[in-house]
Scaffold this motif. Structure first.
Motif, PDB file in Angstrom:
ATOM      1  N   HIS A  33     -54.885  50.359 -16.040  1.00  0.00           N
ATOM      2  CA  HIS A  33     -54.567  50.579 -14.623  1.00  0.00           C
ATOM      3  C   HIS A  33     -54.822  49.306 -13.816  1.00  0.00           C
ATOM      4  N   ALA A  34     -55.892  48.586 -14.138  1.00  0.00           N
ATOM      5  CA  ALA A  34     -56.180  47.329 -13.439  1.00  0.00           C
ATOM      6  C   ALA A  34     -55.097  46.288 -13.715  1.00  0.00           C
ATOM      7  N   ILE A  35     -54.678  46.173 -14.973  1.00  0.00           N
ATOM      8  CA  ILE A  35     -53.589  45.242 -15.319  1.00  0.00           C
ATOM      9  C   ILE A  35     -52.315  45.634 -14.588  1.00  0.00           C
ATOM     10  N   ASP A  36     -52.046  46.927 -14.518  1.00  0.00           N
ATOM     11  CA  ASP A  36     -50.863  47.429 -13.828  1.00  0.00           C
ATOM     12  C   ASP A  36     -50.887  47.029 -12.351  1.00  0.00           C
ATOM     13  N   ILE A  37     -52.065  47.026 -11.750  1.00  0.00           N
ATOM     14  CA  ILE A  37     -52.196  46.669 -10.331  1.00  0.00           C
ATOM     15  C   ILE A  37     -52.025  45.164 -10.127  1.00  0.00           C
ATOM     16  N   VAL A  38     -52.724  44.357 -10.912  1.00  0.00           N
ATOM     17  CA  VAL A  38     -52.678  42.902 -10.677  1.00  0.00           C
ATOM     18  C   VAL A  38     -51.426  42.250 -11.252  1.00  0.00           C
ATOM     19  N   SER A  39     -50.754  42.935 -12.145  1.00  0.00           N
ATOM     20  CA  SER A  39     -49.497  42.422 -12.711  1.00  0.00           C
ATOM     21  C   SER A  39     -48.401  43.457 -12.481  1.00  0.00           C
ATOM     22  N   ALA A  40     -48.208  43.800 -11.219  1.00  0.00           N
ATOM     23  CA  ALA A  40     -47.266  44.860 -10.857  1.00  0.00           C
ATOM     24  C   ALA A  40     -45.850  44.561 -11.337  1.00  0.00           C
ATOM     25  N   PHE A  50     -53.329  48.834 -27.375  1.00  0.00           N
ATOM     26  CA  PHE A  50     -54.027  48.255 -28.520  1.00  0.00           C
ATOM     27  C   PHE A  50     -54.715  46.946 -28.146  1.00  0.00           C
ATOM     28  N   VAL A  51     -54.053  46.161 -27.320  1.00  0.00           N
ATOM     29  CA  VAL A  51     -54.652  44.905 -26.862  1.00  0.00           C
ATOM     30  C   VAL A  51     -55.901  45.216 -26.034  1.00  0.00           C
ATOM     31  N   ALA A  52     -55.781  46.160 -25.115  1.00  0.00           N
ATOM     32  CA  ALA A  52     -56.926  46.541 -24.280  1.00  0.00           C
ATOM     33  C   ALA A  52     -58.042  47.143 -25.124  1.00  0.00           C
ATOM     34  N   GLY A  53     -57.675  47.946 -26.126  1.00  0.00           N
ATOM     35  CA  GLY A  53     -58.677  48.575 -26.988  1.00  0.00           C
ATOM     36  C   GLY A  53     -59.478  47.558 -27.777  1.00  0.00           C
ATOM     37  N   VAL A  54     -58.813  46.580 -28.357  1.00  0.00           N
ATOM     38  CA  VAL A  54     -59.510  45.527 -29.113  1.00  0.00           C
ATOM     39  C   VAL A  54     -60.395  44.717 -28.177  1.00  0.00           C
ATOM     40  N   LEU A  64     -64.974  42.873 -18.593  1.00  0.00           N
ATOM     41  CA  LEU A  64     -64.800  41.673 -19.430  1.00  0.00           C
ATOM     42  C   LEU A  64     -63.539  41.787 -20.290  1.00  0.00           C
ATOM     43  N   ALA A  65     -63.289  42.974 -20.797  1.00  0.00           N
ATOM     44  CA  ALA A  65     -62.067  43.196 -21.574  1.00  0.00           C
ATOM     45  C   ALA A  65     -60.832  42.993 -20.700  1.00  0.00           C
ATOM     46  N   PHE A  66     -60.909  43.425 -19.456  1.00  0.00           N
ATOM     47  CA  PHE A  66     -59.823  43.184 -18.509  1.00  0.00           C
ATOM     48  C   PHE A  66     -59.566  41.683 -18.360  1.00  0.00           C
ATOM     49  N   LEU A  67     -60.630  40.897 -18.244  1.00  0.00           N
ATOM     50  CA  LEU A  67     -60.473  39.452 -18.089  1.00  0.00           C
ATOM     51  C   LEU A  67     -59.810  38.822 -19.311  1.00  0.00           C
ATOM     52  N   VAL A  68     -60.153  39.317 -20.507  1.00  0.00           N
ATOM     53  CA  VAL A  68     -59.501  38.823 -21.727  1.00  0.00           C
ATOM     54  C   VAL A  68     -58.012  39.146 -21.679  1.00  0.00           C
ATOM     55  N   MET A  69     -57.703  40.376 -21.339  1.00  0.00           N
ATOM     56  CA  MET A  69     -56.298  40.777 -21.291  1.00  0.00           C
ATOM     57  C   MET A  69     -55.542  40.019 -20.196  1.00  0.00           C
ATOM     58  N   TYR A  70     -56.174  39.851 -19.056  1.00  0.00           N
ATOM     59  CA  TYR A  70     -55.564  39.092 -17.967  1.00  0.00           C
ATOM     60  C   TYR A  70     -55.272  37.657 -18.427  1.00  0.00           C
ATOM     61  N   SER A  71     -56.215  37.064 -19.133  1.00  0.00           N
ATOM     62  CA  SER A  71     -56.032  35.706 -19.635  1.00  0.00           C
ATOM     63  C   SER A  71     -54.880  35.637 -20.632  1.00  0.00           C
ATOM     64  N   HIS A  74     -51.701  35.850 -18.476  1.00  0.00           N
ATOM     65  CA  HIS A  74     -51.386  34.791 -17.514  1.00  0.00           C
ATOM     66  C   HIS A  74     -51.582  33.378 -18.055  1.00  0.00           C
ATOM     67  N   GLU A  75     -52.485  33.186 -18.985  1.00  0.00           N
ATOM     68  CA  GLU A  75     -52.711  31.844 -19.535  1.00  0.00           C
ATOM     69  C   GLU A  75     -51.936  31.607 -20.830  1.00  0.00           C
ATOM     70  N   TYR A  76     -51.640  32.668 -21.560  1.00  0.00           N
ATOM     71  CA  TYR A  76     -50.983  32.540 -22.859  1.00  0.00           C
ATOM     72  C   TYR A  76     -49.562  33.096 -22.858  1.00  0.00           C
ATOM     73  N   GLY A  77     -49.113  33.591 -21.732  1.00  0.00           N
ATOM     74  CA  GLY A  77     -47.727  34.034 -21.601  1.00  0.00           C
ATOM     75  C   GLY A  77     -47.397  35.366 -22.237  1.00  0.00           C
ATOM     76  N   TYR A  78     -48.393  36.157 -22.591  1.00  0.00           N
ATOM     77  CA  TYR A  78     -48.106  37.448 -23.211  1.00  0.00           C
ATOM     78  C   TYR A  78     -47.412  38.404 -22.252  1.00  0.00           C
ATOM     79  N   ARG A  79     -47.523  38.176 -20.963  1.00  0.00           N
ATOM     80  CA  ARG A  79     -46.872  39.048 -19.986  1.00  0.00           C
ATOM     81  C   ARG A  79     -45.367  39.107 -20.219  1.00  0.00           C
ATOM     82  N   TYR A  80     -44.781  38.026 -20.734  1.00  0.00           N
ATOM     83  CA  TYR A  80     -43.333  37.975 -20.913  1.00  0.00           C
ATOM     84  C   TYR A  80     -42.845  38.770 -22.121  1.00  0.00           C
ATOM     85  N   LEU A  81     -43.785  39.271 -22.922  1.00  0.00           N
ATOM     86  CA  LEU A  81     -43.412  40.215 -23.977  1.00  0.00           C
ATOM     87  C   LEU A  81     -43.327  41.625 -23.414  1.00  0.00           C
ATOM     88  N   PHE A  82     -43.969  41.860 -22.279  1.00  0.00           N
ATOM     89  CA  PHE A  82     -44.074  43.201 -21.730  1.00  0.00           C
ATOM     90  C   PHE A  82     -43.313  43.411 -20.425  1.00  0.00           C
TER      91      PHE A  82
END
Length: 160
Positions: A33-40, A50-54, A64-71, A74-82
């Protein structure tokens, strides 16, 4: 909602994810839900759970897990897969298939003879940062490589 439905499928055999009120499920819902908000512009897409779970299993704290996923996003470009239309997924799958043909020609020939595209193998690996196939504990060193080398590391792992 889709997030709530998918979280129940996240590592169901793992004790941290044993039911909707388990610590892992609650944390993953919060993270997504946090990722959904900051990456609307991205929203939620299957595989993110699965990414959030790991990330939660290794960080042990939802924030802290949110920060990993956010990184990763936004830093590794995984957003463009989703993102809607998954703009980089076809490119990354094409790269994966080309690398399989170049570095694993025998494997590529076998897959081709079975009419089994290498892209089918790469799809879940890339979308879930390997967590779907490898599992939450074993995936940690793979994520280390991903975080150190970016997409080059991802493809090295995928070919391994």
């Amino acid at each position: 909602r889709e997030i709530d439905r998918d979280v129940g499928r996240t590592f169901p055999a793992h004790p941290e994810f044993a039911g909707p009120s388990s610590p892992g499920c609650v944390a993953v819902v919060q993270i997504l839900h946090a990722i959904d908000i900051v990456s609307a512009d991205v929203g939620y897409c299957q595989g993110m759970n699965f990414v959030a779970g790991v990330a939660f299993l290794h960080m042990r704290k939802a924030h802290l897990a949110f920060l990993v996923m956010y990184s990763l996003f936004h830093e590794y470009g995984y957003r463009y897969l989703f993102c809607p239309g998954v703009p980089q997924l076809p490119l990354r799958l094409h790269q994966f298939t080309a690398l399989v043909h170049r570095h694993l020609p025998t494997c590529a020939s076998l897959l081709d003879s079975l009419s089994f595209p290498a892209q089918l193998l790469g799809h879940q690996c890339l979308m879930t940062c390997f967590a779907y196939y490898v599992g939450p504990v074993t995936v940690a060193p793979l994520w280390d490589r991903l975080l150190l080398d970016g997409w080059k590391g991802v493809f090295r792992i995928a070919l391994g």
